[in-house]
Design an enzyme around this catalytic site. Sequence first.
Site, PDB file in Angstrom:
ATOM      1  N   SER A 146      92.789   7.280 -27.616  1.00  0.00           N
ATOM      2  CA  SER A 146      93.500   8.397 -26.996  1.00  0.00           C
ATOM      3  C   SER A 146      94.214   9.196 -28.078  1.00  0.00           C
ATOM      4  O   SER A 146      94.834   8.654 -28.971  1.00  0.00           O
ATOM      5  CB  SER A 146      94.523   7.877 -25.989  1.00  0.00           C
ATOM      6  OG  SER A 146      95.417   6.990 -26.618  1.00  0.00           O
ATOM      7  N   TYR A 189      84.087   6.036 -24.974  1.00  0.00           N
ATOM      8  CA  TYR A 189      83.278   6.194 -26.188  1.00  0.00           C
ATOM      9  C   TYR A 189      81.805   6.012 -25.847  1.00  0.00           C
ATOM     10  O   TYR A 189      81.412   4.995 -25.268  1.00  0.00           O
ATOM     11  CB  TYR A 189      83.706   5.176 -27.232  1.00  0.00           C
ATOM     12  CG  TYR A 189      84.924   5.578 -28.018  1.00  0.00           C
ATOM     13  CD1 TYR A 189      85.536   6.813 -27.831  1.00  0.00           C
ATOM     14  CD2 TYR A 189      85.451   4.734 -28.978  1.00  0.00           C
ATOM     15  CE1 TYR A 189      86.637   7.192 -28.576  1.00  0.00           C
ATOM     16  CE2 TYR A 189      86.557   5.097 -29.733  1.00  0.00           C
ATOM     17  CZ  TYR A 189      87.151   6.333 -29.526  1.00  0.00           C
ATOM     18  OH  TYR A 189      88.238   6.688 -30.273  1.00  0.00           O
ATOM     19  N   LYS A 237      96.658   5.326 -40.344  1.00  0.00           N
ATOM     20  CA  LYS A 237      96.738   6.669 -39.762  1.00  0.00           C
ATOM     21  C   LYS A 237      97.322   6.602 -38.362  1.00  0.00           C
ATOM     22  O   LYS A 237      96.997   5.702 -37.592  1.00  0.00           O
ATOM     23  CB  LYS A 237      95.354   7.312 -39.712  1.00  0.00           C
ATOM     24  CG  LYS A 237      95.392   8.788 -39.341  1.00  0.00           C
ATOM     25  CD  LYS A 237      94.094   9.489 -39.698  1.00  0.00           C
ATOM     26  CE  LYS A 237      93.025   9.322 -38.649  1.00  0.00           C
ATOM     27  NZ  LYS A 237      91.740   9.929 -39.079  1.00  0.00           N
ATOM     28  N   LYS A 295      98.388   9.002 -34.785  1.00  0.00           N
ATOM     29  CA  LYS A 295      98.178  10.251 -34.059  1.00  0.00           C
ATOM     30  C   LYS A 295      99.521  10.928 -33.860  1.00  0.00           C
ATOM     31  O   LYS A 295     100.524  10.262 -33.546  1.00  0.00           O
ATOM     32  CB  LYS A 295      97.534   9.964 -32.701  1.00  0.00           C
ATOM     33  CG  LYS A 295      96.152   9.322 -32.817  1.00  0.00           C
ATOM     34  CD  LYS A 295      95.113  10.295 -33.340  1.00  0.00           C
ATOM     35  CE  LYS A 295      93.740   9.642 -33.457  1.00  0.00           C
ATOM     36  NZ  LYS A 295      92.705  10.602 -33.894  1.00  0.00           N
ATOM     37  N   ASP A 321      97.491  12.637 -37.752  1.00  0.00           N
ATOM     38  CA  ASP A 321      96.353  13.357 -37.165  1.00  0.00           C
ATOM     39  C   ASP A 321      96.801  14.054 -35.884  1.00  0.00           C
ATOM     40  O   ASP A 321      97.161  13.406 -34.911  1.00  0.00           O
ATOM     41  CB  ASP A 321      95.245  12.341 -36.848  1.00  0.00           C
ATOM     42  CG  ASP A 321      93.998  12.988 -36.286  1.00  0.00           C
ATOM     43  OD1 ASP A 321      93.979  14.223 -36.105  1.00  0.00           O
ATOM     44  OD2 ASP A 321      93.024  12.244 -36.007  1.00  0.00           O
ATOM     45  N   ASN A 338      94.930  16.282 -34.125  1.00  0.00           N
ATOM     46  CA  ASN A 338      93.818  16.605 -33.224  1.00  0.00           C
ATOM     47  C   ASN A 338      93.889  18.003 -32.636  1.00  0.00           C
ATOM     48  O   ASN A 338      93.622  18.207 -31.442  1.00  0.00           O
ATOM     49  CB  ASN A 338      93.700  15.550 -32.124  1.00  0.00           C
ATOM     50  CG  ASN A 338      93.076  14.267 -32.636  1.00  0.00           C
ATOM     51  OD1 ASN A 338      93.792  13.386 -33.134  1.00  0.00           O
ATOM     52  ND2 ASN A 338      91.759  14.175 -32.579  1.00  0.00           N
ATOM     53  N   GLU A 378      96.090  15.825 -40.549  1.00  0.00           N
ATOM     54  CA  GLU A 378      94.690  16.035 -40.165  1.00  0.00           C
ATOM     55  C   GLU A 378      94.626  16.946 -38.947  1.00  0.00           C
ATOM     56  O   GLU A 378      95.429  16.808 -38.020  1.00  0.00           O
ATOM     57  CB  GLU A 378      94.100  14.661 -39.846  1.00  0.00           C
ATOM     58  CG  GLU A 378      92.657  14.654 -39.449  1.00  0.00           C
ATOM     59  CD  GLU A 378      92.111  13.227 -39.323  1.00  0.00           C
ATOM     60  OE1 GLU A 378      92.657  12.308 -39.980  1.00  0.00           O
ATOM     61  OE2 GLU A 378      91.156  13.037 -38.552  1.00  0.00           O
ATOM     62  N   GLU A 437      86.182  16.744 -38.782  1.00  0.00           N
ATOM     63  CA  GLU A 437      85.449  15.909 -37.829  1.00  0.00           C
ATOM     64  C   GLU A 437      84.739  16.734 -36.762  1.00  0.00           C
ATOM     65  O   GLU A 437      83.731  16.308 -36.223  1.00  0.00           O
ATOM     66  CB  GLU A 437      86.355  14.860 -37.178  1.00  0.00           C
ATOM     67  CG  GLU A 437      87.336  15.394 -36.169  1.00  0.00           C
ATOM     68  CD  GLU A 437      88.197  14.281 -35.575  1.00  0.00           C
ATOM     69  OE1 GLU A 437      88.877  13.603 -36.364  1.00  0.00           O
ATOM     70  OE2 GLU A 437      88.180  14.071 -34.353  1.00  0.00           O
ATOM     71  N   ASP A 474      81.659  14.758 -40.543  1.00  0.00           N
ATOM     72  CA  ASP A 474      81.190  13.767 -39.574  1.00  0.00           C
ATOM     73  C   ASP A 474      79.675  13.619 -39.761  1.00  0.00           C
ATOM     74  O   ASP A 474      78.984  14.593 -40.064  1.00  0.00           O
ATOM     75  CB  ASP A 474      81.522  14.267 -38.163  1.00  0.00           C
ATOM     76  CG  ASP A 474      81.124  13.291 -37.067  1.00  0.00           C
ATOM     77  OD1 ASP A 474      82.018  12.603 -36.556  1.00  0.00           O
ATOM     78  OD2 ASP A 474      79.927  13.238 -36.710  1.00  0.00           O
ATOM     79  N   HIS A 512      84.844  11.303 -41.378  1.00  0.00           N
ATOM     80  CA  HIS A 512      85.363  10.930 -40.070  1.00  0.00           C
ATOM     81  C   HIS A 512      84.625   9.701 -39.549  1.00  0.00           C
ATOM     82  O   HIS A 512      83.405   9.652 -39.566  1.00  0.00           O
ATOM     83  CB  HIS A 512      85.163  12.087 -39.100  1.00  0.00           C
ATOM     84  CG  HIS A 512      85.485  11.743 -37.669  1.00  0.00           C
ATOM     85  ND1 HIS A 512      84.557  11.829 -36.651  1.00  0.00           N
ATOM     86  CD2 HIS A 512      86.640  11.318 -37.110  1.00  0.00           C
ATOM     87  CE1 HIS A 512      85.136  11.477 -35.512  1.00  0.00           C
ATOM     88  NE2 HIS A 512      86.390  11.157 -35.749  1.00  0.00           N
ATOM     89  N   ALA A 513      85.384   8.723 -39.038  1.00  0.00           N
ATOM     90  CA  ALA A 513      84.718   7.575 -38.417  1.00  0.00           C
ATOM     91  C   ALA A 513      85.477   7.167 -37.162  1.00  0.00           C
ATOM     92  O   ALA A 513      86.290   7.927 -36.642  1.00  0.00           O
ATOM     93  CB  ALA A 513      84.572   6.429 -39.396  1.00  0.00           C
ATOM     94  N   GLY A 514      85.199   5.953 -36.680  1.00  0.00           N
ATOM     95  CA  GLY A 514      85.708   5.553 -35.375  1.00  0.00           C
ATOM     96  C   GLY A 514      84.615   5.774 -34.345  1.00  0.00           C
ATOM     97  O   GLY A 514      83.428   5.710 -34.665  1.00  0.00           O
TER      98      GLY A 514
END
Lengths: 434, 434
Positions: free
Chosen positions: B24, B32, B216, B218, B246, B248, B272, B304, B327, B354-356
């Site tokens: 989130s 995902y 990191k 959010k 980050d 977003n 970010e 990303e 990405d 970018h990952a996750g």
Amino acid sequence: MPTTIIGVDVHDVRFPTAAAGDGSDALNRGDYSATYVQLRTDSEVTGSGLTFTNGRGNEITCAAVRALAGHVEGRTVEDLFAEPVAFSRALTADVQLRWLGPEKGVIAMAAGALINAAWDLRARLAGKPMWRLLAELPASELVASVDFGHITDALTPGEALELLEKAAPGYDERLALLERDGFPAYTTSVGWLGYPDEKVRTLTRAAVADGWTAVKMKVGGPIEDDVRRAGIIREEIGPGRLLMMDANQVWDVDEAIANMGRLAPANPYWIEEPTHADDVLGHAKIARAVRELTDGRCRVATGEVAANRVIFKQLFQTGAIGTCQVDACRVAGVNEVLATLLMAAKFGVPVCPHAGGVGLCEYVQHLSIFDFLRLGTTLEHRMIEYVDHLHEHFTDPVLVRGGRYRLPTKPGYSVELRPESVATYSFPDGSAWS
Amino acid sequence: MPTTIIGVDVHDVRFPTAAAGDGSDALNRGDYSATYVQLRTDSEVTGSGLTFTNGRGNEITCAAVRALAGHVEGRTVEDLFAEPVAFSRALTADVQLRWLGPEKGVIAMAAGALINAAWDLRARLAGKPMWRLLAELPASELVASVDFGHITDALTPGEALELLEKAAPGYDERLALLERDGFPAYTTSVGWLGYPDEKVRTLTRAAVADGWTAVKMKVGGPIEDDVRRAGIIREEIGPGRLLMMDANQVWDVDEAIANMGRLAPANPYWIEEPTHADDVLGHAKIARAVRELTDGRCRVATGEVAANRVIFKQLFQTGAIGTCQVDACRVAGVNEVLATLLMAAKFGVPVCPHAGGVGLCEYVQHLSIFDFLRLGTTLEHRMIEYVDHLHEHFTDPVLVRGGRYRLPTKPGYSVELRPESVATYSFPDGSAWS
């Protein structure tokens, strides 16, 4: 009594135009198509919206409309427009679907079709053509319809209100002028890349005879061909009429500058999409170079695939564009177009919306009329693109006479397709395809 | 003997992660998911690729893959890679489908899944992990894999070749270093917006114990909450470890600058996505302000959802980004990532991909390893993002120990899903959903 949207119908409608070379340019060649949306209600009134696509892939935008439809189904029109930004953000910032853009491409186009359909429904319920509905809204309500997210560094709600208030005087005179003379237009039907030289000459001559004072050609083929075709058209239209050129993004930045050096003798009024649509800095560099090459006579035009208000913001901030060609259904519908028109007004950039395709002329006439009445206040440098394709499929097609759009008078946003056209051209089961 | 691609299978795979609050952030909250592509061949080898999505709407990217699949079906792997730019352009500049982007959003993501699957197939046929396949290609072949269209004003093929040649010395030492120590990583698992303070503290403490030196969080909620959570994490990691933030994309440009003023005391290493991903000029303005606020200690990171090489080009040209977070499957696959890595090298911007999500860690480890071996030549400012989610569904999951990625050793690009995971999580018919 509120009107409830009880269902969203999505139609994959495709017209087999590819074979004729109509609509061919340096990058696109396809079957003009529409992701066509109808909002059914508990009254007899229906809202229609569409997004224009190029044939194959229309099923993708249809799927995206279905994915977003839940945000309008079951809602009343009154609810949606009581909080217009909440409504538009429900579609543009859906917590799962935003990832697929964000705010660009397929997902923005689908949002555009749905949001436009909701506005069409509202206009029909009000019994007004879309331009009149918009033009008669109080300034505060127009401002409240704009999502200022990510553009406040260029335009604040307060500034937007001021722009509208400043433009208010003279509304009646401007409306009377349009009712008398119509809105100036230009034609893109003379110079598609797929047409041979003689067809270009014949069509240009016919356009002049029909009263057109501005014509657009496609460039971006071999530069020798572009130069030759430009010469033919300039010969036919004479020195007084406007010639616009459209490169449909094929050039690299420095290549665009070099090629415009070759094309400058044909005295272009603008060069449209000289490079990749996302390249704000590239457009800015080209704009500076082209101004210098032509003593300021030629400008850069772009916007038909500009993804959203944030890209437009930057095009304005950098002085990259001299003509704003916002599309009615590439961005997320009327609300995002309003954001763009307001920014254009603030930065003093005239708007000549992108049209052609399927239903784009029908759509954008309303936007240009609104813009002139409430924001732009002059017709100088304002023209609506016109392409003579596929108008016969609409229940309220554009009326263009002597190079000018006549004001639409029927209620709505003018993109309702005839039921028989939907049936015939539905893909893959309509009789045109099966 | 050439290997022919005889079919393209597309799976809509979704993991029900939304309920736990994993993943989130300020704008996204979903399940995902992967648009999972398998290229069947006339040999026993299969190529796998995926694009990551957020749940609802995964059917749209699946439809887009199907629309593009004709460009690989029936082709041999050898043919596709004999003219790699012709291959990538077949997908990115399809004359009908390009309109749906262009080169962005759903259609670019679908192209990415297919192009990556073709590279996976090539690597498997060569018996090499993707990083090794790439790292052992001659410089001329790497350059020939890049579509320089619309980026020649920033990077020419000649310059790209020079960059690769200049970075060649020390390859063996760098490879030995990675084999011994692995590749540095950072973790994003400690500070999702959906987590309460105590969970943040516990996870941060555990991360430190596990050997992480960079974490990191959010941001982008109420700024008081962000400041408090930043304080908790800084308290737990101490002054020596890195804290990344980050946002977003939730902030407007001036809002981002104001909020970073509040967050600066926690000594962030980067901010970010401080604003809308399309806002190149906004990122540049924020980058200047943040450098000033922190005496140059904090940089802007983004990428990303940067749509393509043209957006990256401008981020580099304006000095907007200090860390490039390309990405693996947002842009049109390996070829477009190569364009971005080359530009990053030219402009001296370190790459931390970018990952996750689903499979992004699996993908990007190969990219970072290649970048270090052939372009970046240093580990300074280079880290691979790590999120501890869903790796168990892959046949060759990442191996991360003590805060470092170990080198993958199996052939391919590491995003092959276990068949039982595909079956269980297929939407809507897998047992996890039905």
